[in-house]
Design an enzyme around this catalytic site. Sequence first.
Site, PDB file in Angstrom:
ATOM      1  N   ASP A  60       0.854  -1.204   0.000  1.00 10.78           N
ATOM      2  CA  ASP A  60       0.000   0.000   0.000  1.00 10.78           C
ATOM      3  C   ASP A  60       0.883   1.245   0.000  1.00 10.78           C
ATOM      4  OD1 ASP A  60       0.178  -1.208   2.998  1.00 10.78           O
ATOM      5  OD2 ASP A  60       0.490   0.959   3.001  1.00 10.78           O
TER       6      ASP A  60
ATOM      7  N   ASP B  17       0.705   3.684   2.287  1.00 13.82           N
ATOM      8  CA  ASP B  17       0.506   4.301   3.597  1.00 13.82           C
ATOM      9  C   ASP B  17      -0.567   5.387   3.456  1.00 13.82           C
ATOM     10  OD1 ASP B  17       1.329   3.978   6.336  1.00 13.82           O
ATOM     11  OD2 ASP B  17       2.190   5.974   6.229  1.00 13.82           O
TER      12      ASP B  17
HETATM   13  N1  ADE Z   1       2.505  -3.040   6.730  1.00 10.64           N
HETATM   14  C1  ADE Z   1       1.928  -2.988   5.520  1.00 10.64           C
HETATM   15  N2  ADE Z   1       1.574  -1.712   5.208  1.00 10.64           N
HETATM   16  C2  ADE Z   1       1.925  -0.954   6.265  1.00 10.64           C
HETATM   17  C3  ADE Z   1       1.828   0.424   6.551  1.00 10.64           C
HETATM   18  N3  ADE Z   1       1.290   1.281   5.689  1.00 10.64           N
HETATM   19  N4  ADE Z   1       2.294   0.861   7.747  1.00 10.64           N
HETATM   20  C4  ADE Z   1       2.851  -0.011   8.604  1.00 10.64           C
HETATM   21  N5  ADE Z   1       2.967  -1.318   8.398  1.00 10.64           N
HETATM   22  C5  ADE Z   1       2.515  -1.791   7.230  1.00 10.64           C
END
Ligand code: ADE
Length: 273
Positions: free
Chosen positions: A211, A213
């Site tokens: 992703d 974030d």
């Molecule tokens: N693991 C997968 N995506 C994450 C994110 N955006 N922040 C922290 N840990 C994650």
Amino acid sequence: MTKDTMIAVIGGSGIYDIDGLDGAEWVSVETPWGTPSDQILTGTLDGVKMAFLPRHGRGHVHSPTEVPYRANIDALKRLGVTDVFSVSACGSFRENMAPGDFVIVDQFIDRTFAREKSFFGTGCVAHVSVAHPTCERLSDAAEAAARDAGITVHRGGTYLCMEGPQFSSVAESKMYRESWGCDVIGMTNMPEAKLAREAELCYASIAMVTDYDSWHPDHGAVDITEILATLQGNSSNGRELVRRLPGILGAERAPCPHGCDRALEYAIMTAPE
Ligand code: ADE
């Protein structure tokens, strides 16, 4: 002088075992630091000894804060592991590190605060260097395996390790990306990498992007549904990568050219009794 290679894979979200092991057996290991996240799957792949530890336990029962990091690293050491590959999910701070891509992390910023971070303390004080917290030799192997498996892989990147379990606010996400220069974010590689260094184990980190974030204007907040959807593809790529590691590293192992396996040589402060 060479010794037998024993490769460990610490699998993160989405990876709970590895394929094709000869003589596969789940073994229980106890340590002075407690019980590891789960039993450890042992066996051989292409004639090389292997160990697999699901970081969150089968069924995903340990949160990032609750993972018994010291017991995990110590249990691998006790089994004779020489080389540790961490595989984990991460968010991305870079447009070009897209969901589905893999990043071979080489630096960390440790923002965790609720975890035991050292094997040393009262009675025996040691300060190892983590200036270069990952092993170049293992990172080379991970990159080669990823390229051979046709995975889009980025070599090098700074991983912000947050405590979690909640994801970051938009303000935090922008700060990590714009001011701190981080490339990816996750919740588990610290203190794992520090402990591997204290245990004199070579350690490489393969971060699988799930992703963007929360900083990205075209993507909303991170949510688990999005992560799980991307993880399905990532985990089959992760398995393909792992399958190639023994062929690249071989069954015999020379001393680490970067000294990971001698990290304690000049690190212990406490006088011998
Ligand atoms: N693991 C997968 N995506 C994450 C994110 N955006 N922040 C922290 N840990 C994650």
